[in-house]
Design an enzyme around this catalytic site. Structure first.
Site, short mmCIF file in Angstrom:
data_model
loop_
_atom_site.label_atom_id
_atom_site.label_comp_id
_atom_site.label_asym_id
_atom_site.label_seq_id
_atom_site.Cartn_x
_atom_site.Cartn_y
_atom_site.Cartn_z
N HIS A 283 74.84 45.74 24.03
CA HIS A 283 73.77 46.60 24.53
C HIS A 283 72.50 46.30 23.73
CE1 HIS A 283 71.40 49.91 25.75
NE2 HIS A 283 71.57 50.63 24.67
N CYS B 163 74.06 54.48 28.11
CA CYS B 163 73.95 53.04 27.80
C CYS B 163 75.30 52.31 27.84
CB CYS B 163 73.27 52.84 26.45
SG CYS B 163 71.66 53.61 26.38
N ASN C 259 65.03 48.58 25.57
CA ASN C 259 66.34 49.15 25.86
C ASN C 259 66.33 49.65 27.31
OD1 ASN C 259 68.60 50.78 26.10
ND2 ASN C 259 68.32 51.81 24.13
#
Ligand code: UT7
Length: 330
Positions: free
Chosen positions: A257, A124, A287
């Site tokens: 993020h 990520c 996500n």
């Protein structure tokens, strides 16, 4: 520019791509119920802020989403395939073991003059790592127009019997063109890793001798990741600010993020930024790992919220454990 002028890298354009299939929490919860897995819209919204995510159709890969996002970004920047002299794709869900997704994207975009292309694997945090590398190469004079992409098809690596993870992730891609400029641009970057936490977020399987060895689906200790994330996101934001001689109050938009709204709220609180200075897309995308930051950036730009001249703080955190930030004047 003369040869003695300093070169900076500057965001010339942004783009994104989402697959058409959109699953609301209710859609996903119904699918999970069919396999005997219990969840609810209330739990997902309350614990994560996620309301929907996009999943690719069979046969659609990270390179397809990456190519779509890249085309948008190139159009916004006013550059063509012949202008791009560096392609970096951040992904943990590449099309194949090799070659890199970046090489596949380079071919799909028709970049035929030998520009270097490679993938970055930092889960990520991948887009932040990729931007850090591209910024260094642009400032060094190695590239004039770098295409930096985050692209993922996490739906392919989810365990739909594990309700603690399968409701969290989605597919998508975001891209930027980073161009050489006499004015900044990127003001500071800051990246880190701590491999002692490899096991808390991983896909432990691999391919060996024509077989899959180990488990090829995502495993996460959510609480351990959560605790580490809230600490390092404040630290890396402050590190980039210090390198650039700026303070948190200078940030016009925080683009973190997009994993969990509670992590974003905690980071904003620690930096004393109101939530209306935070670009939030986790509600509609879930996500999307390395794609989440460039996707959120593009949504912010195209909605008209993010304006030229504003100061942006991009920050990522994820498997590895990895984390980092990019501070820039847009
Ligand atoms: O992209 C990389 C970064 N990743 C992240 O930042 C993720 C960080 N972690 C998180 O966001 C959170 O830890 C989660 C959202 C993953 C989990 O939230 P939590 O508040 O830490 O929940 P939990 O794991 O402690 O689970 C609480 C309860 C458990 O039930 P019991 O044991 O209390 O009866 C879980 O079984 O919630 C249950 N639960 C669910 N219930 C309904 C877990 N997942 C679900 C679900 N639906 N989908």
């Amino acid at each position: 520019m003369t040869s003695t002028d300093k070169i900076y890298s500057r965001l010339a354009g942004t783009g994104s791509a989402l697959p058409p299939l959109r699953l609301t929490n209710a859609d996903l919860v119904a699918r999970l119920a069919e396999r005997g897995v219990e969840s609810s819209d209330d739990w997902i919204v309350e614990r994560t802020g996620i309301r929907a995510r996009h999943f690719v159709a069979p046969g659609v890969n990270s390179s397809d989403l990456a190519t779509g996002a890249a085309r948008h970004a190139m159009e916004a920047a006013g550059v063509g395939p012949q202008d791009i002299d560096l392609v970096i794709v951040a992904t943990s869900t590449p099309d194949m073991v090799f070659p890199s997704t970046a090489c596949i994207v380079q071919r799909k975009l028709g970049i035929t003059h030998g520009a270097p292309a490679f993938d970055v694997q930092a889960v990520c945090s991948g887009f932040i790592y990729a931007m850090t590398i591209a910024d260094a190469m642009v400032r060094a004079g190695t590239a004039r127009h770098a295409l930096v992409i985050g692209a993922e098809v996490f739906s392919r690596i989810l365990d739909f019997d594990d309700r603690g993870t399968c409701v969290l992730f989605g597919d998508g891609a975001g891209a930027v063109v980073l161009s050489a400029s006499p004015t900044p641009g990127i003001l500071a970057t800051d990246i880190h890793a701590d491999g002692s936490h490899v096991d808390i977020l991983c896909v432990p399987g691999t391919v060996s001798g024509g077989q899959i060895l180990g488990d090829p689906l995502l495993k996460m200790d959510g609480q351990a990741v959560f605790k580490l994330a809230v600490g390092v996101l404040e630290d890396t934001a402050r590190a980039s600010l210090a390198k650039a001689g700026r303070v948190a109050a200078d940030i016009d938009w925080l683009i973190p993020h997009q994993a969990n709204i509670r992590i974003m709220q905690s980071t904003a609180r620690k930096l004393k930024l109101p939530m209306d200075k935070v670009i939030v897309t986790v509600d509609s995308h879930g996500n999307t790992s390395a794609a989440s930051i460039p996707l959120a950036l593009d949504v912010g730009v195209r909605s008209g919220k993010i304006q030229r001249g504003q100061t942006l703080m991009l920050e990522g955190v994820g498997g590895g454990f990895t984390w980092g930030s990019v501070l820039l004047d847009y």
